[in-house]
Enzyme design. Structure first.
Site, short mmCIF file in Angstrom:
data_model
loop_
_atom_site.label_atom_id
_atom_site.label_comp_id
_atom_site.label_asym_id
_atom_site.label_seq_id
_atom_site.Cartn_x
_atom_site.Cartn_y
_atom_site.Cartn_z
CG ASN A 90 -4.50 11.02 -5.37
OD1 ASN A 90 -3.79 11.07 -6.37
ND2 ASN A 90 -5.07 9.91 -4.96
CG HIS A 115 -7.32 12.73 -8.15
ND1 HIS A 115 -7.45 11.67 -7.28
CD2 HIS A 115 -8.05 13.74 -7.61
CE1 HIS A 115 -8.24 12.00 -6.27
NE2 HIS A 115 -8.61 13.27 -6.45
CG ASP A 144 -2.02 1.04 1.11
OD1 ASP A 144 -1.72 2.22 1.30
OD2 ASP A 144 -3.18 0.66 0.85
CG ASP A 182 -4.30 8.48 -12.10
OD1 ASP A 182 -4.61 7.89 -11.03
OD2 ASP A 182 -5.13 9.02 -12.86
CD GLU A 232 -4.37 3.87 -1.52
OE1 GLU A 232 -4.50 4.22 -0.33
OE2 GLU A 232 -5.29 3.95 -2.35
#
Length: 345
Positions: free
Chosen positions: A234, A239, A226, A243, A269
């Site tokens: 983010n 965002h 994680d 990504d 994630e």
């Protein structure tokens, strides 16, 4: 759907390129042969017509000579026709196996024609006129036969090229069909953002390794990973940047894993890695090396990106219990300061 098909077709395929190249060469050869056939038919018809004209002109010449009428224009026409035929038949016009017979018949006609020009006797002119007719007729018939022979060879080649073209087109169609099918099947099991396998495929593979364990006690481990502070990434950088981090991280993981290991995007994630034939100690070492390499290689605004990991080896407790156990190890890593690997006991 069109976008997906386009994306699938952009996959590099040397085999498809080779097939298209062969098809292009084959079509070019077919075009060349068809053009050659048309040219051959035209030239052959022209040659046969000229030979027929010579045959008729010699008869007219003989008739005028018998009637003591000047025949210089007919003679000039015959000589001109002979010159045209000489020019046509110079450059490999006839197949080698057919050329000797043509030259023999052609020489006979020319010899009889020369004799006819020099002959004065009425009876001899009649006899030579008939001989010229017969010899010219044989030559014309033989030339027509050779023309048919040549054209049949070209037609056979064109038929073969047509067959090859049809086979190649069918092969390309089948290849493209299976390539698209394979691409779409891969898309069903692949996460569109990270290009890792998706959660659905994880469940299918997970069941497979559980079956191996239940039947043969073949060990396997998993790593749950994680990204630390991903929500903050983010919120701070947007965002799109989040990504980009996911994509970079996924590529890095794929480069670091063994050929037998499988990586999946589990959700958000979270990434899960299946390690076949791997006991707990070895799984921990793999996870620790991966954690360190991620921290060293992946950064955002000169700050290292870190991950928290949970590692566990399957002991027969069932899919969901095992996943829950390893997932809990991830949360322990988070609660105890992040950027570490916790072993699930």
């Amino acid at each position: 759907m069109l976008f997906k098909l386009k994306k699938v077709m952009t996959v590099s395929s040397p085999i498809l390129v080779l097939l298209l190249l062969i098809l292009g060469i084959t079509l070019f050869n077919g075009y060349f042969l068809t053009k050659s056939l048309k040219t051959s038919v035209y030239k052959d018809a022209f040659l046969v017509n000229k030979l027929g004209q010579i045959r008729g002109s010699i008869q007219r010449y003989a008739k005028l000579k018998l009637e003591n009428i000047a025949a210089d224009s007919v003679k000039a026409q015959i000589e001109n026709d002979f010159n045209i035929i000489n020019h046509l038949t110079k450059k490999d016009y006839f197949p080698k196996e057919k050329l000797p017979r043509f030259l023999y018949l052609y020489k006979q006609v020319q010899t009889s024609w020369k004799q006819l020009q020099n002959e004065k006797s009425h009876d001899a002119i009649l006899i030579l006129s008939e001989e010229c007719w017969d010899e010219a007729d044989k030559l014309t018939s033989y030339t027509a036969q050779v023309s048919e022979y040549k054209n049949n060879i070209l037609l056979k080649k064109i038929s073969f090229i047509t067959l090859i073209t049809a086979v190649l087109i069918l092969t390309i169609m089948l290849f493209v069909y299976f390539m698209i099918k394979k691409g779409l099947e891969k898309e069903k099991i692949t996460d569109p953002l990270t290009k890792l396998y998706n959660r659905r495929h994880f469940m299918e593979n997970f069941n497979y390794f559980i079956d191996l364990y239940d039947r043969y006690k073949r060990p396997f481990s998993i790593i749950f990973l994680d990204i630390d502070n991903f929500k903050q990434i983010n919120d701070t950088y947007g965002h799109q940047k989040g990504d980009e981090i996911l994509i970079t991280l996924s590529k890095h993981i794929m480069n670091k894993l063994r050929n037998t290991d499988l990586a999946f995007r589990y959700g958000g994630e979270e990434i899960v890695i299946i390690l076949p034939e791997t006991e707990l100690y070895e799984a921990f070492q793999i996870a620790e090396r991966l954690r360190q390499s991620i921290k060293k290689k992946i950064q955002i605004k000169s700050k290292p990106v870190t991950v928290s990991m949970g590692v566990g080896t399957y002991n027969g407790e069932g899919m969901f219990s095992f996943i829950e156990r390893v997932d809990e190890a991830v949360y322990k890593a988070k609660r105890s300061g992040k950027d570490k690997v916790i072993v699930s006991q």
